[in-house]
Motif scaffolding. Structure first.
Motif, PDB file in Angstrom:
ATOM      1  N   ASP A  18      32.025  16.841  68.671  1.00 17.43           N
ATOM      2  CA  ASP A  18      31.548  17.795  69.664  1.00 17.43           C
ATOM      3  C   ASP A  18      32.445  17.850  70.875  1.00 17.43           C
ATOM      4  O   ASP A  18      32.543  18.864  71.547  1.00 17.43           O
ATOM      5  N   CYS A  19      33.059  16.734  71.167  1.00 15.33           N
ATOM      6  CA  CYS A  19      33.834  16.665  72.406  1.00 15.33           C
ATOM      7  C   CYS A  19      35.299  17.021  72.210  1.00 15.33           C
ATOM      8  O   CYS A  19      36.033  17.133  73.190  1.00 15.33           O
ATOM      9  N   THR A  20      35.742  17.120  70.985  1.00 21.73           N
ATOM     10  CA  THR A  20      37.155  17.408  70.774  1.00 21.73           C
ATOM     11  C   THR A  20      37.289  18.549  69.788  1.00 21.73           C
ATOM     12  O   THR A  20      36.304  19.114  69.333  1.00 21.73           O
ATOM     13  N   PHE A  21      38.508  18.846  69.441  1.00 18.69           N
ATOM     14  CA  PHE A  21      38.748  19.918  68.491  1.00 18.69           C
ATOM     15  C   PHE A  21      39.092  19.360  67.128  1.00 18.69           C
ATOM     16  O   PHE A  21      39.745  20.006  66.330  1.00 18.69           O
ATOM     17  N   SER A  96      43.457  16.033  71.593  1.00 19.66           N
ATOM     18  CA  SER A  96      42.550  17.167  71.491  1.00 19.66           C
ATOM     19  C   SER A  96      43.018  18.309  72.377  1.00 19.66           C
ATOM     20  O   SER A  96      43.049  19.474  71.967  1.00 19.66           O
ATOM     21  N   PRO A 103      41.648  25.786  74.018  1.00 19.46           N
ATOM     22  CA  PRO A 103      41.847  27.080  74.674  1.00 19.46           C
ATOM     23  C   PRO A 103      42.890  26.985  75.783  1.00 19.46           C
ATOM     24  O   PRO A 103      43.207  25.906  76.279  1.00 19.46           O
ATOM     25  N   LEU A 106      42.021  25.195  79.168  1.00 18.22           N
ATOM     26  CA  LEU A 106      42.054  23.733  79.135  1.00 18.22           C
ATOM     27  C   LEU A 106      43.490  23.228  79.148  1.00 18.22           C
ATOM     28  O   LEU A 106      43.851  22.315  79.903  1.00 18.22           O
ATOM     29  N   ILE A 109      45.160  23.440  82.537  1.00 15.95           N
ATOM     30  CA  ILE A 109      44.805  22.403  83.503  1.00 15.95           C
ATOM     31  C   ILE A 109      45.643  21.148  83.280  1.00 15.95           C
ATOM     32  O   ILE A 109      46.214  20.572  84.209  1.00 15.95           O
ATOM     33  N   TYR A 110      45.754  20.772  82.014  1.00 16.97           N
ATOM     34  CA  TYR A 110      46.491  19.550  81.756  1.00 16.97           C
ATOM     35  C   TYR A 110      47.990  19.742  81.914  1.00 16.97           C
ATOM     36  O   TYR A 110      48.700  18.824  82.334  1.00 16.97           O
TER      37      TYR A 110
ATOM     38  N   ILE B 212      31.508  21.691  75.479  1.00 21.07           N
ATOM     39  CA  ILE B 212      31.945  20.481  76.174  1.00 21.07           C
ATOM     40  C   ILE B 212      33.390  20.151  75.844  1.00 21.07           C
ATOM     41  O   ILE B 212      34.123  19.593  76.651  1.00 21.07           O
ATOM     42  N   ARG B 213      33.807  20.574  74.667  1.00 18.75           N
ATOM     43  CA  ARG B 213      35.189  20.238  74.314  1.00 18.75           C
ATOM     44  C   ARG B 213      36.180  21.050  75.126  1.00 18.75           C
ATOM     45  O   ARG B 213      37.337  20.727  75.184  1.00 18.75           O
ATOM     46  N   ASN B 214      35.683  22.105  75.744  1.00 21.79           N
ATOM     47  CA  ASN B 214      36.593  22.915  76.548  1.00 21.79           C
ATOM     48  C   ASN B 214      36.643  22.482  77.995  1.00 21.79           C
ATOM     49  O   ASN B 214      37.341  23.089  78.800  1.00 21.79           O
ATOM     50  N   PRO B 216      37.512  20.272  81.152  1.00 20.07           N
ATOM     51  CA  PRO B 216      38.579  19.343  81.497  1.00 20.07           C
ATOM     52  C   PRO B 216      38.029  18.052  82.090  1.00 20.07           C
ATOM     53  O   PRO B 216      38.311  17.722  83.228  1.00 20.07           O
ATOM     54  N   ARG B 222      32.660  13.032  79.166  1.00 17.88           N
ATOM     55  CA  ARG B 222      32.221  14.027  78.215  1.00 17.88           C
ATOM     56  C   ARG B 222      31.215  13.428  77.245  1.00 17.88           C
ATOM     57  O   ARG B 222      30.180  14.019  76.967  1.00 17.88           O
TER      58      ARG B 222
END
Lengths: 187, 953
Positions: A18-21, A96, A103, A106, A109-110, B212-214, B216, B222
């Motif tokens: 859920d938290c990553t791709f 990720s 997207p 995201l 930002i990094y 949530i994966r989007n 930062p 997270r």
């Protein structure tokens, strides 16, 4: 993973998904990559979330990062302490964000964080010079570097403070045609 | 963010402390669930995920931004509830029905809520509520069980409502800081507002789970937030995604991934199919795009020639070889007896005489038999059509490429506002994992920066405009003079050579005067032009175009003399032919007469004459073909030798003699050669002109050219990498190679003229080639129309050839061109207009973006991501500490500051050696001037601290 040793609980895997791709498999592969970096440090069993961090030097040596001129900055940006020590969580986070599915917002930002060498949340001239010198292996003359940095700021700086804030950066990068295709690492 | 963390804290307290002790919570909960829910463990996890996904798919079209939703509470409140209710209806209609009946007169909004409850009910009934049961502990489970027993009990439903309400309210109070008015009526039945808010909250959480994966955020945060949100949603909404929706979503995700992968593979495959891509990239990375543009042009040329080669060989050469008469069967396929002894000598073959001349490579070899072989292949017709078709194909291809290039040039040519910024931030490809590739990439990035710098300097150059104009006019004048001079010289020499042709006592110089003058001009003029061009001081890209154009004009003289000489030769051959034709007929008759006289038998048919003995005409077509082939081959030799001597030998000498020389050869006079773009491009263009002109008379020429281009690619790539140095000012090639293409088009037109002229007007040789025996070459078409097509087609063609029809057709075409032209102009105008509008929209966007809150959220996140170190190094040194509290209030609330700092300290203690990097990484220099930039640092630290307030420890 059949009769193999459990690395994560199902719940953990779900949470990571859920938290990553990444898919389940990819997370497990990431773990094995992480484990390979320092087999004696990283436990195989992650069910109770061991507190273990790998230093920058080990991570930077991964083939995916080895040739990248910004490798130190990448790792530092993703580490919580800013020194490049990555826990597994941060390690997964890093790949990720750099994955294909992440997207643009995201990634932007990094990317901003990576190029922000002195960690002041602005890309000032000094940051740009460092970026440029890493990109060109310091092949440009100081005058050329000066010119390029000036032009860059001139192009992207919207509010006229002679440095790039995140808003400036985001505005610029959101229109860059190559950003998404170049700012990703396959693992 | 403060809201979230506070909420988290509350939740931690509120919900059986299952966040605060999440360290071992996992294990415990798992155990718990095993007991409570049987196989709930596995399903719970899956469901949790499914729910997230479902939510995602539900809200994909919704606005991703949370802000408007939060603000427009009154207006939007109804929507999600209803929507969910409706969505649910699909899934479990019956279950929805029941409660609806129960609470008869409920409002619309309530229906949504009810739907949700019914969902929960149904879940509870099933008794497999893994996660929910586990998390909520016994109380909830009791509830659920009770409900199972008495599903229709209204009271029970109420109970649950209340229960829920209580929890919800608590959370709501802290989380959405605006509601505490209603908190008194906790125990009473839920008001509609409460309900809606609850729904909204759940909705929000679901959105959070989906997105949530989007975010930062740090992974740890997270994970924590995800857990919270999932619990929240679980508790208040029950399992959502079941069956179809979830599967569909999973399927969609899977397909998206597969599709992306497929696209990637396909892209890889496609790039792998483009030949020499890597070679060219390598050249480009060291020599810039201008040199690479030559190689790209070369590759394009190779592609085109491959098609021409395919046409010629597939439709002309191979049929003739396979199905035509073999060598030696008829005179035109046999070496004459007089030449036979020397026909295999090397020198003869090198001149394309002897066996070469009577081979399939040249026009003369082909027979005029109307159809050959079993397939009744009409070779003469095919020969003519291929000749015309290759021109047509080339013309079409060149024009299409030009149009496409123009499109490209116009498309992103305007996008110049971020040249340097994009180069700086997006040019490195993070995928590169190979040292060699990386080196190339460094080189190419450096080169591209240099190119842009040159462009930029050109823009910045402020100059004396009048002086510049004067110099440019002067330069053009001088160049026109020298062009005119050389043109006259060529004319003069050609005339003189015609006079010489009538004389026999020629000296060596007089014999070779024309060639000498031509090569001298070719040698002297280009450097002269280049020198003069210095005066103009154009940007190197534009200078290259001028240079190309001027040398092209000069070389046109070459072409002109060549064609002139050729037509002379053809005319003399044509004269010769008449007499030979008579002679050969005479000889044939004589032979037959002798034969019948010797045998005294006029009836018996004599054996045919030996093909080697027949008297034959000069066959001017083959002569022309040989001329072109010779020219091409010598051109190849000269080009290759020039590279070998001019570049390679020079490089070797410079490199090795430099050890024992009195001055620095590498930096000083001879130095290494630069890649001569203009010369090479023109060489290629003129070579192609030769091919186009010669291919009709020598089908083999195309094959030779393909070989030439192929070897040239490798040879020149090697040569340029090994022996040349980049230009002093590496410049960017223009986006479209249309200048090269334009030159090519001109040459194509120029070479089309003589060929069409010969096809339409000159009589073909009487005894060689596919058209022998006809008055004109194109008669073969007439013949086909007459013989092979039905009669009405013939009349049709005769009508079509009527000038009365052709003139209107031409007129129509002109009109069409005019119309299309004006249409394209109009489009261009509207294009410009749109671009302007886009620019305006962008500016507006810029302004709006600059003073909007949404960026602030991102800024906060960014600060949140700042490493703790940002605060730790300044901690030991003293004087820098004070300004921080002052800077802080601007960014964060003062109350949180203390906490943040404390937390920071904890972390810094934990991290191995906070000061080790501090001094190195942040020298005092840059830090001094930036109290401004430093402001956010501590603020960020504070934010970060607060963000991590609730987590597990």
């Amino acid at each position: 993973m059949g009769n193999k040793q459990t690395i994560f609980t199902d719940e953990q895997l779900d949470a990571y998904q859920d938290c990553t791709f990444f898919t389940r498999k990819e997370i497990l592969r990431l773990h094995s990559r992480y484990h390979e970096l320092a087999p004696h440090l990283v436990p195989m069993d992650y069910t109770n979330e061991p507190d273990c961090k790998l230093p920058l030097a080990l991570i930077v040596d991964m083939p995916e990062l080895k040739e990248n001129p910004f490798r130190n900055r990448i790792v530092e940006s993703f580490s919580e302490d800013g020194m490049g020590n990555l826990s597994f969580n941060e390690f997964v986070d890093m790949f990720s964000v750099l994955s294909e599915m992440a997207p643009r917002e995201l990634k932007a930002i990094y990317a901003f964080k990576i190029y922000d060498f002195n960690v002041d949340n602005y890309l000032c001239k000094e940051d740009l010079e460092k970026t440029l010198n890493r990109l060109t292996k310091e092949e440009l003359t100081p005058e050329e570097v000066e010119l390029v940095c000036e032009k860059t700021i001139e192009e992207a700086d919207l509010d006229g403070d002679n440095k790039l804030s995140y808003a400036d950066f985001e505005n610029m990068i959101s229109r860059a045609p190559d950003f998404l295709s170049t700012f990703h690492i396959r693992i | 963010m403060p809201r979230k963390s506070a909420a988290a804290e509350e939740v931690g307290i509120d919900i059986d402390e299952d966040v605060s002790d999440s360290d071992d919570g996992d294990n415990r909960r798992r155990a718990n669930r095993r007991q409570g829910g049987g196989r709930g463990g596995g399903r719970g996890g899956a469901r949790g995920r499914g729910r997230g996904k479902k939510a995602d798919s539900d809200e994909e079209e919704d606005d991703e931004d949370e802000a408007p939703k939060g603000r427009g509470r009154g207006g939007n409140r109804r929507r999600p509830a209803n929507k969910r209710g409706a969505g649910r209806n699909n899934d479990d209609d019956s279950e929805d029905e029941a409660p609806k009946k129960k609470r008869g007169g409920a409002a619309n909004r309530r229906k949504g809520g009810k739907a949700q409850e019914s969902e929960e009910d149904s879940e509870a009934e099933k008794g497999k509520k893994g996660r929910k049961g586990g998390k909520k502990g016994g109380k909830e489970e009791d509830n659920g069980k009770g409900k199972k027993g008495d599903a229709k009990g209204k009271n029970k439903g109420k109970d649950k409502d209340d229960d829920k309400d209580k929890k919800k309210k608590k959370k709501k109070d802290d989380s959405s800081s605006d509601s505490n008015s209603n908190s008194d009526e906790e125990e009473e039945s839920m008001s509609e507002g409460e309900m809606a808010r609850l729904m909204e909250e759940v909705e929000e959480k679901k959105k959070l789970i989906a997105n949530i994966r989007n975010k930062p955020w740090r992974m740890k945060r997270r994970l924590v937030l995800l857990k919270e949100a999932q619990q929240f949603v679980d508790k208040f909404e029950g399992a959502l995604g079941k069956g179809k929706g979830r599967k569909w979503y999973a399927y969609k995700v899977m397909m998206t991934k597969k599709w992306i992968k497929f696209q990637r593979d396909f892209e890889n495959f496609r790039t792998a199919c483009i030949p020499w891509e890597r070679k060219i990239k390598e050249v480009e990375s060291h020599f810039g795009s201008s040199v690479a543009s030559y190689f790209i042009f070369l590759r394009w040329m190779y592609g085109m020639n491959l098609v021409l080669f395919g046409l010629t060989f597939g439709l002309v050469v191979i049929p003739e070889v396979l199905m035509g008469l073999p060598y030696g069967s008829i005179p035109r396929k046999t070496v004459p007896r007089a030449e036979q002894p020397t026909a295999q000598d090397y020198s003869v073959l090198m001149d394309f005489n002897g066996y070469c001349k009577y081979s399939v490579l040249f026009y003369g070899y082909y027979n005029n038999q109307r159809t050959i072989g079993l397939l009744k292949f009409r070779l003469p017709l095919s020969y003519l059509l291929v000749g015309i078709g290759s021109f047509g194909y080339s013309l079409m291809l060149v024009i299409r490429t030009m149009a496409k290039n123009a499109d490209v040039g116009g498309g992103d040519g305007e996008e110049g506002e971020f040249t340097f910024a994009w180069k700086m931030f997006t040019s490195w490809d993070y995928l590169i994992g190979n040292a060699e590739t990386a080196d190339n990439k460094y080189a190419s990035i450096t080169t591209s920066f240099k190119e842009s710098i040159v462009d930029e300097q050109e823009n910045q150059k402020d100059e004396n405009i009048h002086l510049r104009r004067f110099l440019r006019v002067l330069a053009n004048f001088m160049i026109t003079c020298s062009l005119g001079g050389s043109g006259y010289l060529i004319y003069f020499v050609v005339k003189r050579s015609q006079e010489f042709a009538n004389r026999t006592d020629l000296s060596w110089y007089e014999k070779n005067e024309l060639e000498l003058i031509m090569s001298l001009l070719g040698l002297v003029c280009p450097p002269l032009f280049e020198t003069i061009a210095e005066l103009e001081d154009y940007h190197p890209r534009i200078a290259l175009k001028w240079q190309l154009g001027r040398i092209f004009a000069l070389f046109l003289g070459n072409l002109y003399t060549f064609l002139f000489a050729l037509f002379d030769e053809v005319n003399t051959k044509l004269d010769e032919e008449e007499s030979i034709k008579n002679a050969s007929i005479w000889a044939m008759k004589e032979y037959y007469a002798n034969y019948s006289r010797l045998l005294n038998d006029s009836d018996s048919t004599p054996p045919p004459m030996d093909p080697g003995d027949v008297i034959r005409g000069p066959c001017w077509e083959t002569a022309v073909g040989i001329e072109f082939v010779k020219l091409t081959v010598s051109d190849i030799q000269v080009t290759y030798l020039t590279i070998l001597i001019g570049d390679f030998a020079r490089a070797v000498i410079v490199r090795f003699l430099n050890y024992c020389w009195c001055w620095d050869l590498e930096a000083g006079f001879p130095s290494y050669g630069e890649f001569d773009i203009s010369g090479n491009v023109l060489g290629l263009v003129f070579n192609q002109g030769m091919i186009w002109m010669g291919a009709f008379y020598a089908p083999g020429l195309v094959g030779i050219n393909v070989l030439r281009l192929l070897s040239s690619m490798y040879y020149q790539c090697w040569a340029v990498m090994a022996t040349n140095v980049p230009h002093e000012r590496v410049f960017k090639a223009s986006k479209s190679n249309n200048f090269y293409m334009g030159l090519l088009l001109l040459i194509l037109f120029l070479s089309l003229l003589p060929v069409v002229y010969t096809i339409m007007t000159l009589p073909p040789s009487f005894d060689c080639g596919p058209f022998s025996g006809k008055a004109k070459m194109f008669d073969v078409i007439m013949e086909t129309i007459d013989l092979d097509l039905p009669a009405f087609m013939g009349t049709l063609f005769s009508y079509a050839a009527n000038p009365g029809l052709i003139i209107p057709a031409v007129l129509l075409m002109v009109l069409a061109i005019y119309y299309l032209n004006s249409v394209s102009e109009a489009y261009q105008n509207s294009n410009m207009e749109l671009k302007k509008k886009m620019q305006m929209a962008r500016d507006e966007e810029k302004n709006r973006r600059n003073n909007k809150d949404s960026t602030n959220q991102v800024m906060k996140d960014l600060e949140d991501l700042m490493p703790n170190r940002s605060l730790s190094p300044p901690a030991p040194p003293e004087p820098e500490k004070p300004p921080e509290p002052e800077a802080k209030p601007t960014k964060t609330k003062p109350g949180s500051a203390g906490k943040g700092v404390n937390l920071q300290k904890d972390v810094t203690l934990a991290s191995p050696n906070p000061n080790a990097r501090g001094p190195i990484d942040r020298p005092p220099g840059p830090r001094g001037p930036g109290p401004g930039p430093r402001g956010p640092g501590p603020g960020a630290g504070g934010g970060r601290g607060r963000g991590r307030g609730p987590p597990p420890r």
